[in-house]
Write an enzyme that holds these catalytic residues in place. Structure first.
Site, PDB file in Angstrom:
ATOM      1  N   SER A   1     -14.786 -10.101  19.838  1.00 46.13           N
ATOM      2  CA  SER A   1     -15.746  -9.065  20.189  1.00 46.13           C
ATOM      3  C   SER A   1     -15.125  -7.704  20.504  1.00 46.13           C
ATOM      4  O   SER A   1     -14.498  -7.127  19.648  1.00 46.13           O
ATOM      5  CB  SER A   1     -16.588  -9.568  21.360  1.00 46.13           C
ATOM      6  OG  SER A   1     -17.659  -8.721  21.557  1.00 46.13           O
ATOM      7  N   HIS A   2     -15.282  -7.237  21.736  1.00 45.30           N
ATOM      8  CA  HIS A   2     -14.832  -5.889  22.081  1.00 45.30           C
ATOM      9  C   HIS A   2     -13.330  -5.835  22.362  1.00 45.30           C
ATOM     10  O   HIS A   2     -12.802  -4.756  22.612  1.00 45.30           O
ATOM     11  CB  HIS A   2     -15.605  -5.385  23.304  1.00 45.30           C
ATOM     12  CG  HIS A   2     -15.341  -6.201  24.534  1.00 45.30           C
ATOM     13  ND1 HIS A   2     -15.922  -7.437  24.734  1.00 45.30           N
ATOM     14  CD2 HIS A   2     -14.535  -5.992  25.586  1.00 45.30           C
ATOM     15  CE1 HIS A   2     -15.494  -7.934  25.896  1.00 45.30           C
ATOM     16  NE2 HIS A   2     -14.655  -7.074  26.435  1.00 45.30           N
TER      17      HIS A   2
ATOM     18  N   LYS B   1     -16.294 -18.866  18.949  1.00 44.64           N
ATOM     19  CA  LYS B   1     -17.350 -19.450  19.785  1.00 44.64           C
ATOM     20  C   LYS B   1     -18.300 -20.270  18.931  1.00 44.64           C
ATOM     21  O   LYS B   1     -18.451 -20.029  17.729  1.00 44.64           O
ATOM     22  CB  LYS B   1     -18.099 -18.375  20.557  1.00 44.64           C
ATOM     23  CG  LYS B   1     -18.892 -17.417  19.703  1.00 44.64           C
ATOM     24  CD  LYS B   1     -19.705 -16.490  20.599  1.00 44.64           C
ATOM     25  CE  LYS B   1     -20.360 -15.410  19.774  1.00 44.64           C
ATOM     26  NZ  LYS B   1     -21.347 -14.649  20.537  1.00 44.64           N
TER      27      LYS B   1
ATOM     28  N   ASP C   1     -19.721  -2.771  18.624  1.00 38.80           N
ATOM     29  CA  ASP C   1     -18.402  -3.316  18.949  1.00 38.80           C
ATOM     30  C   ASP C   1     -17.847  -4.188  17.826  1.00 38.80           C
ATOM     31  O   ASP C   1     -18.404  -4.236  16.722  1.00 38.80           O
ATOM     32  CB  ASP C   1     -18.466  -4.096  20.270  1.00 38.80           C
ATOM     33  CG  ASP C   1     -19.248  -5.403  20.133  1.00 38.80           C
ATOM     34  OD1 ASP C   1     -20.134  -5.461  19.275  1.00 38.80           O
ATOM     35  OD2 ASP C   1     -18.959  -6.355  20.886  1.00 38.80           O
TER      36      ASP C   1
ATOM     37  N   ASP D   1     -17.829  -7.331  16.988  1.00 34.78           N
ATOM     38  CA  ASP D   1     -18.672  -8.312  16.296  1.00 34.78           C
ATOM     39  C   ASP D   1     -20.125  -7.877  16.159  1.00 34.78           C
ATOM     40  O   ASP D   1     -20.980  -8.677  15.769  1.00 34.78           O
ATOM     41  CB  ASP D   1     -18.584  -9.678  16.996  1.00 34.78           C
ATOM     42  CG  ASP D   1     -19.092  -9.633  18.426  1.00 34.78           C
ATOM     43  OD1 ASP D   1     -19.055  -8.546  19.035  1.00 34.78           O
ATOM     44  OD2 ASP D   1     -19.537 -10.673  18.932  1.00 34.78           O
TER      45      ASP D   1
ATOM     46  N   ASP E   1     -22.525  -6.961  18.294  1.00 34.66           N
ATOM     47  CA  ASP E   1     -23.637  -7.320  19.172  1.00 34.66           C
ATOM     48  C   ASP E   1     -23.885  -6.300  20.284  1.00 34.66           C
ATOM     49  O   ASP E   1     -24.887  -6.375  20.981  1.00 34.66           O
ATOM     50  CB  ASP E   1     -23.467  -8.743  19.741  1.00 34.66           C
ATOM     51  CG  ASP E   1     -22.160  -8.962  20.460  1.00 34.66           C
ATOM     52  OD1 ASP E   1     -21.374  -8.008  20.584  1.00 34.66           O
ATOM     53  OD2 ASP E   1     -21.919 -10.104  20.908  1.00 34.66           O
ATOM     54  N   ARG E   2     -22.970  -5.347  20.440  1.00 30.56           N
ATOM     55  CA  ARG E   2     -23.188  -4.332  21.485  1.00 30.56           C
ATOM     56  C   ARG E   2     -23.675  -3.029  20.881  1.00 30.56           C
ATOM     57  O   ARG E   2     -23.506  -2.785  19.688  1.00 30.56           O
ATOM     58  CB  ARG E   2     -21.884  -4.045  22.229  1.00 30.56           C
ATOM     59  CG  ARG E   2     -21.362  -5.227  22.989  1.00 30.56           C
ATOM     60  CD  ARG E   2     -20.223  -4.778  23.861  1.00 30.56           C
ATOM     61  NE  ARG E   2     -19.688  -5.914  24.608  1.00 30.56           N
ATOM     62  CZ  ARG E   2     -18.949  -5.814  25.693  1.00 30.56           C
ATOM     63  NH1 ARG E   2     -18.642  -4.612  26.155  1.00 30.56           N
ATOM     64  NH2 ARG E   2     -18.509  -6.884  26.304  1.00 30.56           N
TER      65      ARG E   2
ATOM     66  N   SER F   1     -23.342  -4.178  29.982  1.00 29.13           N
ATOM     67  CA  SER F   1     -22.168  -3.998  29.133  1.00 29.13           C
ATOM     68  C   SER F   1     -22.546  -3.580  27.721  1.00 29.13           C
ATOM     69  O   SER F   1     -21.817  -3.884  26.782  1.00 29.13           O
ATOM     70  CB  SER F   1     -21.382  -5.301  29.100  1.00 29.13           C
ATOM     71  OG  SER F   1     -22.230  -6.371  28.699  1.00 29.13           O
TER      72      SER F   1
ATOM     73  N   LYS G   1     -27.229 -10.785  21.484  1.00 32.39           N
ATOM     74  CA  LYS G   1     -27.479  -9.366  21.568  1.00 32.39           C
ATOM     75  C   LYS G   1     -27.211  -8.758  20.199  1.00 32.39           C
ATOM     76  O   LYS G   1     -26.507  -9.360  19.391  1.00 32.39           O
ATOM     77  CB  LYS G   1     -26.643  -8.717  22.665  1.00 32.39           C
ATOM     78  CG  LYS G   1     -25.145  -8.972  22.612  1.00 32.39           C
ATOM     79  CD  LYS G   1     -24.514  -8.496  23.922  1.00 32.39           C
ATOM     80  CE  LYS G   1     -22.999  -8.517  23.878  1.00 32.39           C
ATOM     81  NZ  LYS G   1     -22.441  -9.767  24.431  1.00 32.39           N
TER      82      LYS G   1
END
Ligand code: VG1
Ligand code: CO
Length: 551
Positions: free
Chosen positions: A118-119, A131, A285, A287, A289-290, A373, A384
């Protein structure tokens, strides 16, 4: 040929806030990845089905970071050896986290493995992660991640094949030991979903009228999605998407969409001349999702963005009937609570991490969820979703025909403003971090009801969450000091880092005075920031005079 390879347990494979994350070198060494993947399969293999995974589909993809392709090949061989009938994998090994969630749901898959940290930074010296998401498309809940961890502790063998690498770059099907590997367009199904949720015509008309978006994909996974949706579908001019090619090292940057790591975008949006400043700045980000949202001259705190999206969601076709409820993670500001109250819907407070929203979403108790976040999402998937959040903002802007600034100001005028900040102290010594948390934890009962520098503490506790759907209890989810005026200080240790410890301090204060809605959050919160330091002895214990990241 299917092979059974002897192995031995490897310590430290406990999934954190979002999957297992370690340095690339650790993941790439020996049987590390294979051990974890086999533990996942062992933990989730449906006991009641005689064929195990026979007849079932697994979705596989990653954020394109260093080691992604090699890891996907390992996962494919192991899925075949463990008896899956089909794997759907994104072309080039690419799938954003929300797109993977959607594919699992769309194709009734058994679940998915998402390769991402991710981030966290990438590249040979950066981080890698993995995951497992279940059939609802959401991150495995704690009872599943606990079961996976237990399997890692007693693993003696894993199953794989001696198949050569599969071509991930061309769409189509191949087989490994009877398992079909389908290389899919990672963008098409996701784009179709977005088209159903939002008024693409209205957004396209806004772009045609000269509206300007700057989207920073940070050389991470959203590049292909953003090019397809913003530029090709919605007609935004070429160049709208910056850093749109996924790179294994994210161009040497940290794919974390905050004002520090998305500095160029931040500077562009906040530039005082204003002439060339786009109407909306956004970033996502590693992946995908942000989301980061910046209007012309105004940074929208993620907690505020959640509240504003919830308040305006009905302007987008998918949410025209209204929302049934909101959920936010505990450290997220209470701005969303005020919106929920005004809408007459419930607002749930969950621990940090998207896995805690899954049950509420599945049970139809909430429509919109968010975290401070920079994570926002809805019941369209079980993750997300960065591009979704940008599209919802675009849809709202297209309907309201106002600037982000105007929308924010009207929101605060109606609901008041929850001034909010998060201070991160990264890579501090784990022992120091633990001692700091322990010392606050030890004093909670003394702090409860105490007067500290004119602040009266109403509640001092260690947050625990009783899931209203399945009754599971999650403890030690952050230390909270809640003051008599509703202000809060929250201390938490990060569960996504790979070296040392990261202390997160979350600070919030509510302001209803209409003449005090336009302050700089750091100024509005200055006395609470100082208090947070003194209560926990941050400077004294860590030797740090300032946080590494302020959002
Ligand atoms: C952080 C965030 C949390 C988020 C998690 C995964 O966790 O605080 O809100 O759900 O990252 O996000 P932590 O434990 O480091 O505070 V992502 O986009 O990195 O998968
Ligand atoms: Co992410």
């Amino acid at each position: 040929m299917i092979l059974t390879v002897a192995t031995a347990p490897i310590a430290g494979m406990k999934p954190g806030t979002s999957g297992l994350r370690k340095k690339v070198a650790e993941f790439a060494a020996g049987h590390y990845l294979a051990n974890f993947v086999q533990s996942v399969f062992d933990a989730v293999r449906p006991a009641e089905r005689p064929g195990g995974f026979g007849g079932l589909t697994l979705v596989v993809g990653g954020d394109g970071r260093f080691h992604n392709r090699e890891a996907i090949q390992t996962v494919l061989r192991m899925a075949a050896a463990n008896g899956f009938s089909r794997v759907r994998v994104g072309q080039g090994g690419i799938l954003s986290t929300p797109a993977a969630s959607h594919l699992i749901r769309l194709h009734n898959a058994f679940g998915g493995l998402i390769l991402s940290a991710s981030h966290n930074p990438g590249g040979p010296d950066g981080d890698f992660g993995i995951k497992f998401n279940g059939a609802n498309g959401g991150p495995a809940p704690e009872n599943v991640t606990d079961a996976i961890y237990v399997c890692t502790l007693s693993l003696t063998a894993f199953h794989t094949t001696d198949t050569p690498d599969i071509d991930l770059d061309h769409l189509g099907e191949t087989t490994i030991e009877g398992m079909v590997v389908e290389v899919m367009d990672p963008v098409a199904d996701y784009t179709a979903l977005m088209r159903r949720l939002f008024d693409f015509d209205a957004i396209a008309a806004m772009f045609a009228g000269g509206f300007r978006l700057a989207f920073d994909a940070m050389h991470a996974v959203t590049g292909p999605y953003a090019h397809a949706i913003f530029e090709r579908e919605l007609g935004a001019p070429a160049g709208t998407v910056m850093n749109g090619t996924p790179l294994p090292d994210f161009g040497g940057h940290h794919p974390d969409p905050n004002p520090v790591h998305a500095k160029v975008l931040y500077g562009l949006m906040m530039s005082p001349d204003g002439q060339d400043t786009p109407d909306l700045g956004a970033a996502s980000d590693g992946d995908g999702d942000r989301n980061l949202i910046i209007g012309r001259g105004i940074f929208v705190a993620p907690s505020d963005s959640l509240a504003m999206l919830a308040a305006n969601a009905h302007l987008a076709p998918a949410y025209a009937q209204g929302i049934v409820g909101i959920a936010r993670s505990m450290p997220t500001s209470r701005a969303a609570d005020r919106v929920a109250q005004a809408l007459g819907v419930p607002c749930f407070e969950t621990p940090t991490g998207w896995k805690f929203f899954g049950n509420l979403l599945d049970a139809g108790r909430v429509t919109i969820c968010g975290e401070e976040s920079a994570g926002t999402g809805s019941d369209h998937v079980r993750e997300k979703d960065g591009v979704w959040a940008v599209l919802l903002w675009l849809n709202i802007l297209a309907v309201r025909r106002q600037s982000v600034q105007q929308i924010a100001q009207e929101h605060w005028a109606q609901f008041g403003r929850n001034y909010y900040t998060r201070h991160d102290y990264e890579d501090i010594d784990s022992g120091v971090a633990k001692a700091l948390m322990q010392s606050v934890s030890d004093r909670l009962s003394l702090l409860q009801g105490a007067n500290l520098e004119a602040w009266l503490i109403d509640t001092a506790d260690d947050f625990s969450y009783l899931d209203p759907i399945d009754g599971s209890l999650s403890q030690h989810q952050g230390l909270r000091l809640v003051f008599s005026d509703g202000s809060r200080i929250v201390y938490r240790l990060s569960g996504t880092g790979t070296s040392g410890a990261t202390l997160r301090v979350y600070i919030e204060r509510y302001e209803a005075d209409p003449t005090r809605l336009g302050l700089d959050p750091q100024e509005a919160l200055a006395d609470l920031i100082g208090l947070a330091d003194r209560v926990a002895g941050i400077t004294e214990r860590t030797g740090r005079s300032a946080p590494d990241v302020v959002t």
